[in-house]
Design an enzyme around this catalytic site. Structure first.
Site, PDB file in Angstrom:
ATOM      1  CG  LEU A 204      19.425 -58.442  53.369  1.00 19.25           C
ATOM      2  CD1 LEU A 204      18.673 -58.165  54.656  1.00 19.25           C
ATOM      3  CD2 LEU A 204      20.641 -59.314  53.645  1.00 19.25           C
ATOM      4  CB  THR A 246      22.669 -55.473  53.445  1.00 18.21           C
ATOM      5  OG1 THR A 246      22.593 -56.651  54.251  1.00 18.21           O
ATOM      6  CG2 THR A 246      21.731 -55.628  52.259  1.00 18.21           C
ATOM      7  CG  HIS A 249      26.621 -57.554  48.775  1.00 16.64           C
ATOM      8  ND1 HIS A 249      27.433 -58.663  48.769  1.00 16.64           N
ATOM      9  CD2 HIS A 249      25.701 -57.769  47.797  1.00 16.64           C
ATOM     10  CE1 HIS A 249      27.028 -59.516  47.843  1.00 16.64           C
ATOM     11  NE2 HIS A 249      25.970 -59.001  47.228  1.00 16.64           N
ATOM     12  CD  GLU A 250      22.421 -55.836  47.166  1.00 17.17           C
ATOM     13  OE1 GLU A 250      22.635 -55.691  45.946  1.00 17.17           O
ATOM     14  OE2 GLU A 250      22.122 -56.924  47.677  1.00 17.17           O
ATOM     15  CG  HIS A 253      25.895 -56.207  43.288  1.00 16.54           C
ATOM     16  ND1 HIS A 253      26.835 -57.079  42.782  1.00 16.54           N
ATOM     17  CD2 HIS A 253      25.238 -56.915  44.251  1.00 16.54           C
ATOM     18  CE1 HIS A 253      26.745 -58.242  43.380  1.00 16.54           C
ATOM     19  NE2 HIS A 253      25.783 -58.174  44.290  1.00 16.54           N
ATOM     20  CD  GLN A 277      34.435 -67.424  47.015  1.00 17.80           C
ATOM     21  OE1 GLN A 277      35.382 -66.835  47.541  1.00 17.80           O
ATOM     22  NE2 GLN A 277      33.209 -67.387  47.528  1.00 17.80           N
TER      23      GLN A 277
END
Length: 428
Positions: A204, A246, A249-250, A253, A277
């Site tokens: 993805l 997505t 999120h990336e 990083h 967690q």
């Protein structure tokens, strides 16, 4: 190498204490919905460490700098070279094999809009954050704009389109190389490179952490998970991952954030205000989902693996970790003075020689004069020799108050629309 690097290389998904690229699951042929996000980065990390013996040391230096920055933030001490807002110029490399993969400018812009909402706590769904975490939901102060100036100083819209014979791409970074059918990165010290393409191998998206090679620095996203169906309904999208999260999120990083569960059972993401967690969350879990003796997983964090519609916050600690990259000595501090955020001058605009600064050198007040009757509409900023904005220099009615600046050489930048002029001055 230090033990921490070997521990990371042996950890599941390669996270321990060493950043690497991150990958997520992609739609299998013939299916309408992605099953779930998955990490598939071990091969990428192993290859990077093997290819570049100095990578481990650079990554540890970035972590050391980040820890120092976090300690200063926690203690209330000033963090040199930081600014309230960071604006990052983005170049999107659309690498396509079919017409559907050649996503529109509108779909690209919808993704930039999502990034700006998510990183600045302007997303509407932030209201869904549980009360347990509402106090740490953060505006990171990081903004994104499509580049207006390319590495050659020419005007651009920040979107580069490359037709390719390659039907799909993997994590081998071939999409980042023109010789291999992709498109070369722009200068990674001045731009965030994002490649939107057709990823195979159930991918993805994936990203490279700061510290890696400049030629592969950036983020790769499946074209149909790039952008927002809500903001641009006419685009090409994959169900469940069609809100642009997505890329959020990336890019997290790329800005040195780890997966929130630390890629280990009750692992460590190096952020104090994200609860420990047990593992990744998928889909849209109900809150609280209690693991590792916490009060509930922060499953709505952008760095978990939930569906796009069910992730909607960064934490204050994550914001500090990102901001460390732009402090003095930070791994991405050079982006603060990138020319990519402003369009180049045209022949009809003012020339650098037409800007007058006097007296120069100056002690308390620097006068600024342009070949116009008024400076209305012009923005004036001052940067030191390292490229950090000096916000204590105040501009009003043609005069720049510099009495609070230390002695030294500075750059004054004037911008108005697509006009930008830089001049140097000395403070005595």
């Amino acid at each position: 190498m230090k033990k921490t690097f070997y521990a990371l290389a042996l950890a599941a998904c390669g996270l321990g204490s060493l950043p690497s690229a991150f990958a997520q699951n992609r739609l299998a042929p013939g299916k309408l919905v992605l099953p779930r996000r998955e990490c598939a980065t071990m091969d990428v990390l192993t290859a990077q460490l093997k290819e570049d013996p100095g990578l481990a040391q650079r990554l540890e230096a970035i972590e050391s700098h980040t820890r120092s920055f976090q300690r200063m933030r926690t203690s209330g001490k000033p963090t040199p070279g930081t600014t309230t807002t960071v604006t990052i110029p983005v170049v999107v490399h659309v690498v396509y094999n079919t017409t559907d993969q050649n996503i529109s400018d509108a779909q690209v812009q919808s993704q930039i809009d999502v990034l700006n909402e998510d990183f600045n706590k302007l997303n509407k769904d932030v209201s869904k954050v549980p009360s347990l975490f509402s106090g740490v939901a953060a505006n990171t102060g990081v903004k994104f704009v499509l580049a207006q100036r390319d590495p050659n100083g020419k005007t651009t819209n920040g979107i580069v389109r490359t037709q390719t014979k390659v039907s799909s791409w993997s994590t081998n970074d071939a999409v980042k190389s023109a010789k291999r059918g992709g498109d070369d990165a722009w200068d990674a010290t001045k731009y965030l490179n994002i490649w939107a393409c057709n990823l195979g191998q159930n991918l993805l998206g994936y990203a490279q952490f700061p510290g890696g090679k400049a030629s592969t620095d950036g983020v790769v996203i499946l074209y149909s998970a790039f952008g927002s169906r809500v903001k641009n309904p006419d685009g090409t999208y994959t169900s469940t991952y069609d809100l642009g999260r997505t890329t959020t999120h990336e890019v997290g990083h790329w800005l040195n954030l780890r997966h929130i569960w630390g890629d280990a059972s009750c692992g460590n993401d190096y952020v104090d205000d994200t609860p420990t967690q047990q593992t990744a969350n998928y889909g849209c879990p109900s809150f609280p989902h209690v693991t590792c003796s916490n009060q509930g997983d922060m499953s709505m964090n952008y760095m978990d693996y939930t569906d796009d519609a069910c992730m909607y916050m960064f934490s204050t600690g994550q914001s500090a970790r990102m901001n460390a990259l732009f402090a003095a000595g930070g791994a991405r501090a050079s982006l603060l003075t990138s020319p990519g955020v402003t369009a180049p001058l045209t022949g009809s605009l003012i020339a650098k020689s037409q800007v007058t600064l006097y007296p120069n050198p100056a002690t308390d007040v620097l006068n600024v004069a342009l070949p116009e009757s008024s400076l209305a509409g012009w923005s004036v900023k001052v940067f030191d020799a390292r490229g950090y904005e000096m916000k204590q220099a105040q501009f009003s009615e043609g005069q720049l108050q510099i009495n609070q600046l230390p002695r030294g050489l500075y750059q004054l930048t004037l911008t108005k629309g697509n006009q930008a002029v830089n001049q140097r001055f000395q403070k005595d």
